[in-house]
Each structure stands twice: as C-alpha cells, then as structure tokens.
Design an enzyme around this catalytic site. Structure first.
Site, mmCIF file in Angstrom:
data_model
loop_
_atom_site.group_PDB
_atom_site.id
_atom_site.type_symbol
_atom_site.label_atom_id
_atom_site.label_comp_id
_atom_site.label_asym_id
_atom_site.label_seq_id
_atom_site.Cartn_x
_atom_site.Cartn_y
_atom_site.Cartn_z
ATOM 1 N N ARG A 51 0.714 -1.232 0.047
ATOM 2 C CA ARG A 51 0.023 0.013 0.107
ATOM 3 C C ARG A 51 0.748 1.421 0.033
ATOM 4 O O ARG A 51 0.204 2.352 -0.439
ATOM 5 C CB ARG A 51 -0.907 0.012 1.328
ATOM 6 C CG ARG A 51 -2.039 -0.872 1.269
ATOM 7 C CD ARG A 51 -2.649 -0.862 2.592
ATOM 8 N NE ARG A 51 -1.804 -1.113 3.663
ATOM 9 C CZ ARG A 51 -1.725 -1.523 4.852
ATOM 10 N NH1 ARG A 51 -3.012 -1.138 5.320
ATOM 11 N NH2 ARG A 51 -0.985 -1.559 5.803
ATOM 12 N N ASP A 235 0.304 -22.948 16.151
ATOM 13 C CA ASP A 235 1.474 -22.360 15.380
ATOM 14 C C ASP A 235 2.291 -23.344 14.898
ATOM 15 O O ASP A 235 3.253 -23.090 13.706
ATOM 16 C CB ASP A 235 2.391 -21.450 16.416
ATOM 17 C CG ASP A 235 3.264 -20.721 15.774
ATOM 18 O OD1 ASP A 235 2.799 -20.021 14.717
ATOM 19 O OD2 ASP A 235 4.443 -20.505 16.125
ATOM 20 N N HIS A 240 3.717 -27.850 10.951
ATOM 21 C CA HIS A 240 5.201 -28.384 10.654
ATOM 22 C C HIS A 240 5.397 -29.809 11.283
ATOM 23 O O HIS A 240 5.796 -30.536 10.427
ATOM 24 C CB HIS A 240 5.983 -27.114 11.200
ATOM 25 C CG HIS A 240 5.854 -26.158 10.647
ATOM 26 N ND1 HIS A 240 5.704 -25.702 9.451
ATOM 27 C CD2 HIS A 240 5.919 -24.740 11.626
ATOM 28 C CE1 HIS A 240 5.607 -24.318 9.495
ATOM 29 N NE2 HIS A 240 5.746 -23.951 10.561
HETATM 30 P P1 NAP Z 1 4.445 -7.558 7.671
HETATM 31 O O1 NAP Z 1 5.879 -7.381 7.930
HETATM 32 O O2 NAP Z 1 3.540 -7.337 8.654
HETATM 33 O O3 NAP Z 1 4.001 -7.161 6.303
HETATM 34 C C1 NAP Z 1 2.818 -7.091 5.671
HETATM 35 C C2 NAP Z 1 2.943 -6.717 4.312
HETATM 36 O O4 NAP Z 1 1.630 -6.707 3.999
HETATM 37 C C3 NAP Z 1 3.535 -5.320 4.068
HETATM 38 O O5 NAP Z 1 4.362 -5.193 2.843
HETATM 39 C C4 NAP Z 1 2.269 -4.299 4.102
HETATM 40 O O6 NAP Z 1 2.590 -3.150 3.347
HETATM 41 C C5 NAP Z 1 1.405 -5.449 3.372
HETATM 42 N N1 NAP Z 1 -0.148 -4.936 3.300
HETATM 43 C C6 NAP Z 1 -0.585 -4.892 4.376
HETATM 44 N N2 NAP Z 1 -1.970 -4.392 4.301
HETATM 45 C C7 NAP Z 1 -2.093 -4.275 2.814
HETATM 46 C C8 NAP Z 1 -3.090 -4.044 1.872
HETATM 47 N N3 NAP Z 1 -4.452 -3.955 2.551
HETATM 48 N N4 NAP Z 1 -2.934 -4.272 0.794
HETATM 49 C C9 NAP Z 1 -1.609 -4.379 0.208
HETATM 50 N N5 NAP Z 1 -0.673 -4.908 1.125
HETATM 51 C C10 NAP Z 1 -0.780 -4.535 2.413
HETATM 52 O O7 NAP Z 1 4.265 -9.106 7.658
HETATM 53 P P2 NAP Z 1 5.259 -10.550 7.361
HETATM 54 O O8 NAP Z 1 5.899 -10.809 8.589
HETATM 55 O O9 NAP Z 1 5.825 -10.074 6.171
HETATM 56 O O10 NAP Z 1 4.308 -11.557 7.142
HETATM 57 C C11 NAP Z 1 3.451 -11.821 5.913
HETATM 58 C C12 NAP Z 1 2.642 -12.984 5.969
HETATM 59 O O11 NAP Z 1 3.464 -14.365 6.019
HETATM 60 C C13 NAP Z 1 1.834 -13.025 7.118
HETATM 61 O O12 NAP Z 1 0.570 -13.898 6.647
HETATM 62 C C14 NAP Z 1 2.750 -13.982 8.151
HETATM 63 O O13 NAP Z 1 1.636 -14.538 8.912
HETATM 64 C C15 NAP Z 1 3.478 -14.820 7.348
HETATM 65 N N6 NAP Z 1 4.569 -15.412 7.764
HETATM 66 C C16 NAP Z 1 5.471 -14.621 7.942
HETATM 67 C C17 NAP Z 1 6.647 -15.200 8.545
HETATM 68 C C18 NAP Z 1 7.766 -14.250 8.852
HETATM 69 O O14 NAP Z 1 9.002 -14.608 9.272
HETATM 70 N N7 NAP Z 1 7.842 -12.827 8.775
HETATM 71 C C19 NAP Z 1 6.704 -16.384 8.749
HETATM 72 C C20 NAP Z 1 6.000 -17.275 8.266
HETATM 73 C C21 NAP Z 1 4.668 -16.643 7.922
HETATM 74 P P3 NAP Z 1 1.926 -1.806 3.438
HETATM 75 O O15 NAP Z 1 2.080 -1.487 4.592
HETATM 76 O O16 NAP Z 1 3.079 -0.929 2.599
HETATM 77 O O17 NAP Z 1 0.767 -1.978 2.809
#
Ligand code: NAP
Length: 482
Positions: A51, A235, A240
């Site tokens: 976004r 989780d 896993h």
């Molecule tokens: P994050 O750091 O909170 O990033 C979320 C992303 O989504 C940001 O790029 C945000 O960018 C974007 N976003 C949020 N609302 C949006 C919208 N309405 N339209 C378009 N883009 C939007 O989350 P993350 O840690 O990367 O995790 C992402 C997913 O992977 C989640 O489902 C999480 O459970 C899963 N996951 C993450 C990890 C990890 O290690 N991080 C591991 C396993 C699974 P903007 O704010 O610029 O829109």
C-alpha cells in the site's frame, strides 16, 4: 489435474506484501540467490505490491539495502545486483480497495505464467484472490501462493479454502510450509523410497518409536500478541510437526508426483487416533533472574496459551500399530534444534557380555542446525581391552555434500522455484490442511472447556518435567535437546 510445467524463463511473480518482513528476509533474497546462480533468467519479472506510496526506484533502493544484509555474498557483485534490481517493478495497491489493480494488470506481460505470492495477513487472501479474477489479472495458468497461518481451526481453514477456490482451482493453489522445502525433509523421501535398505525395516515390527522435536531457544518477544492467540499447538504442531510426521509415516506413493505424495500424507492424518489429554503436556516458560516469562512477553498475565507442547500420537494402521510417535515443540528451550529420530527395536537376543547401557539403533534426521542424517550403530569398542560394545554415529552432513556440487538453498528458494516450475509436491493440499485441523480441534476445544492451564518450565531447559514423564512411563526417554 497437474499444473502445466513451463520453462522457467516465462514468468511474472507478483509479491503482495513486498515491503514486509518475510519478503525482505526470505522471498527477495531467495529470488536473488536463484538469479545469481542462473536459475532465474533475464526475462523473468518481479512485481512488488504494497500500500505504501513510492516509486519503483525507491523500492529498489530498499531491496538493495536488504540484500546487502540478507544476501551479502552475492550482493557484493554490483553488476549482478543491478541486473537483478532491474527486473523488479513496484505497484501500489491497497488490497482492500479498488485502486491500483489496473496498474498491476498493466505491469504484467501477456504471455507469461503469473504467480501471486500473498505475503500478507490471511484475512486478505480471499479479497486479493477475488480482485485478481475480477480484474482479469489471474488466468487459468496462474498460481497463488499463501503463507501460514492457514486457518485458526477447521471452520476458518474451510472458509479460507472456499475463498481461494472461488477464484482459483486447487491445482493453482500453493500453501507454503517452509519445513517441506528443507533439504533433509526431501531427503527423508529419497532415503525411504530410493533405497531398498530401509523400507523393509520401516514399520512397527522394527521401529520402537519415533521422536519429532522442533525446539526453539527464542521466546515470543516481538510477536507476543499474535502468538498468544495461537500457541504451540496451532503455530507448530498442527502444521509443521504434522507434516514431518506424515513424511515419516506415509506409505510409499505410487510415483513421485504431487497428487500421489499428498494422497499418502492425507491417509496418515486420517489414520491418527484421538489423543487423550493424559498423553499431552502443555507448558509455558516462566521468568528467570529478572528476565520476563511468557506472560510478560505476551502482555497478558492471565494467558493460558502454551509455549510448549509434547504429545504421544498413535497411528491406527497396520504399519504403525504399537509404535508411538512422540512429538514436542516449544519456545525458550535449551537450544534451537529440529530433528526426527527413528529409534529401532533392540535385537531379539543379545549374545554379548558387557553390554553398556544401550540407546539402540537410531536414524536421526536433522533439520536444523546443520542439516544431515546420523545413524547410531553399536560396534565393538576398538582396542585390545576385551570384547566390549560401544555406540558410534555414522554422520552425513548435507553442507559437506552441497559444497561440492552447488550453492546451498534456503527452503524458501526451493519452494518459490517449485511454484514457478508448477510442482506442487512440497505444498500442502487443502484437504490435508483441513484434516489436520479436524484432528487438532477436539484437543484444543477440550483445553478450552476444561479451562486447562499449562505447566510452567524454566527458560533454557528441555521443557516441563511432565513431558519427560510422558516417555519415562513407557520405559523410553527423550533425546537431549541441542
Ligand atoms: P508484515 O511485515 O506485517 O508485512 C505485511 C505486508 O503486507 C507489508 O508489505 C504491508 O505493506 C502489506 N499490506 C498490509 N495490508 C495491505 C493491504 N491492504 N494491501 C496491500 N498490502 C498490504 O508481515 P510479514 O511478517 O512479512 O508476514 C506476511 C505473511 O507471512 C503473514 O501472513 C505472516 O503470518 C506470514 N509469515 C511470516 C513469517 C515471517 O517470518 N515474517 C513467517 C511465516 C509466515 P504496506 O503496509 O506498505 O501495505
């Protein structure tokens, strides 16, 4: 139906959530690695979506910085880095609104296979899938990749599946479980099904029990609020550890092909016996020496969520009747270790005197750290001091083998390239996920109705004492963590 296998040079990969943590640490560095080793050709396109308003150049600057941190080896090569960044575009889209979709459509090329990686909250999966079809961005060849958590219980997993299937067929949906991308996990299949040696022994007649451990030394600090809604069962265990159990226990598939492999994994989940609460131990790490415990880390002094779970699982089929699978996972444990230990039965008759305390033959499949396989054998202790037995390990560490042949791959790299190749073998199918929730739900519901409270355990320990008892009472013991 199997996805069309395409040459890897004709793809556009759209990353929703490209400014997020996962994209920065795993997805973009993974793509860069594959690009660096020549697996991602110049025609491939990466379209980053989030976004935040910014130009493509500003986004590339952010990626440059994160690659310096998370892919430093290749990022030193300025020319290589510039060529990779040149393939990245950025489009601003708010998934919950109507803005930006036409721009996204315009950024994609007509003759490519399109993959959409949803690295965003699961609440956005359905909306994004619907928007992609509504704007004719997704085609019948497109793929959609979704991250965990896939549901909170059976009902929510079914709802997510229904949302995705309104816009995509099952053969287009790739549910990521990054454990399945690990080299050792794939090697478990090679070991079992490419060797005549093991399969005859791989059953209750020869295997005493199996231990699956996923231990973490870190706590939940930083993601406490999310974790407290989930806990170790949701989780880690439901997904896993369940996947690791399936790969260990499944029957040989008729061929190494997505539907055949996933059919066999599903049969294992469906054969799991209900787990009585007496075979489950839930724990919560406590504070120590002024350091906060779980309750401090989640900011909820009344939380009954478990940061540790151990359980004895039995499988109701001919192969495994009488051989329990002990599973455990937790936070703030002694070390960061993940492994599957297959412990064989003792010889039926021991002819040697001077038998030391034996732990017996075992195959240990190490997922982390230090991916590899160890075989524990009993030999004669070398030397002239009489005929004494000793236990020694035969060790195979994958890093030693990989170095000779190629660059090691992170699990995410492997899985992203599988999406691009159209190979679903290492991804969870919708019915598998639902079956795993159908198994987990009654266990969790019982905790809730009994208002059950986890037992405390020390940080840096192996978990609650009750978990040791889970094996002791069966005359067995856990392997050391770390
Ligand atoms: P994050 O750091 O909170 O990033 C979320 C992303 O989504 C940001 O790029 C945000 O960018 C974007 N976003 C949020 N609302 C949006 C919208 N309405 N339209 C378009 N883009 C939007 O989350 P993350 O840690 O990367 O995790 C992402 C997913 O992977 C989640 O489902 C999480 O459970 C899963 N996951 C993450 C990890 C990890 O290690 N991080 C591991 C396993 C699974 P903007 O704010 O610029 O829109």
């Amino acid at each position: 139906m199997v996805s069309r296998v395409i040459p890897v040079n004709l793809f556009d990969l759209v990353i929703f959530g490209a400014t997020g943590d996962l994209a920065k640490r795993k997805i973009l560095p993974g793509l860069f690695h594959r690009f660096a080793v020549g697996q991602m050709p110049a025609k491939a396109g990466i379209i980053a979506v989030a976004r935040t308003a910014m130009s493509a150049d500003s986004f590339r600057d952010i990626v440059r910085e994160s690659l310096m941190e998370f892919a430093p080896k290749f990022a030193q090569d300025k020319d290589l880095l510039a060529r990779f960044l040149g393939q990245i575009d950025y489009v601003r889209v708010d998934a919950t609104g109507d803005q930006g979709w036409d721009e996204l459509a315009a950024a994609l090329r007509p003759d490519t296979v399109r993959s959409f990686y949803l690295s965003v909250a699961p609440s956005l999966f359905g909306t994004i899938a619907a928007q992609l079809t509504a704007h004719n961005i997704a085609t019948k060849d497109s793929r959609i990749v979704v991250e965990k958590p896939f549901g909170h219980d059976l009902a929510s997993a079914q709802a997510l599946n229904a949302d995705l299937r309104r816009s995509f067929d099952e053969h287009q949906i790739y549910r990521i479980d990054h454990y399945l991308g690990k080299e050792t996990v794939q090697n478990l299949m090679a070991l079992r099904f490419a060797n005549a040696l093991w399969e005859p022994l791989w059953n209750a007649t020869h295997i005493d029990h199996v231990q699956i451990t996923v231990a973490e030394d870190l706590g939940v600090d930083g993601r406490g609020e999310y974790y407290d809604q989930s806990g170790a069962m949701r989780d880690m265990m439901q997904n896993h550890l369940m996947q690791l159990l399936c790969l260990t226990a499944m029957e040989p598939p008729s061929r190494f092909q997505p539907s055949a492999v996933r059919d066999e994994k599903l049969k294992v989940i469906e054969a799991l016996n209900p787990v009585p609460q007496t075979d489950i131990v839930r724990g919560q790490y406590r504070g120590r020496d002024g350091a906060g415990g779980y309750l401090d880390h989640v900011g909820n002094s009344k939380s009954r969520t478990e940061s540790y779970i151990a359980m004895k699982v039995t499988i109701g089929n001919w192969r495994w009747a009488g051989t329990p699978f002990y599973l455990r996972t937790g936070k703030k444990l002694r070390a960061r270790t993940s492994e599957i230990a297959v412990v064989f039965r003792d010889p039926p008759h021991m002819i040697f005197p001077h038998v030391p305390e034996r732990r017996g033959n075992a195959m240990i499949i190490r997922l982390q750290p230090d991916e590899g396989i160890t075989l524990r054998n009993t030999i004669k202790e070398p030397g002239p001091g009489g005929f004494r037995l000793a236990e020694v390990n035969l060790d195979m560490t994958f890093a030693d083998i990989v170095e000779e042949h190629s660059e090691p791959q992170d699990a995410y790299e492997r899985l992203i390239m599988d999406v691009i190749r159209g190979d679903q073998t290492l991804f969870m199918r919708g019915d598998e996920v639902e079956a795993a929730w159908a198994w987990a739900d009654p266990i969790i519901n019982e905790w809730q109705s009994a208002r059950s409270t986890p037992v405390p355990y020390d940080q840096g320990s192996s978990g609650p004492d009750d978990a040791l008892m889970l094996l002791h009472r069966d005359g067995r013991r856990w392997r050391e963590i770390g």
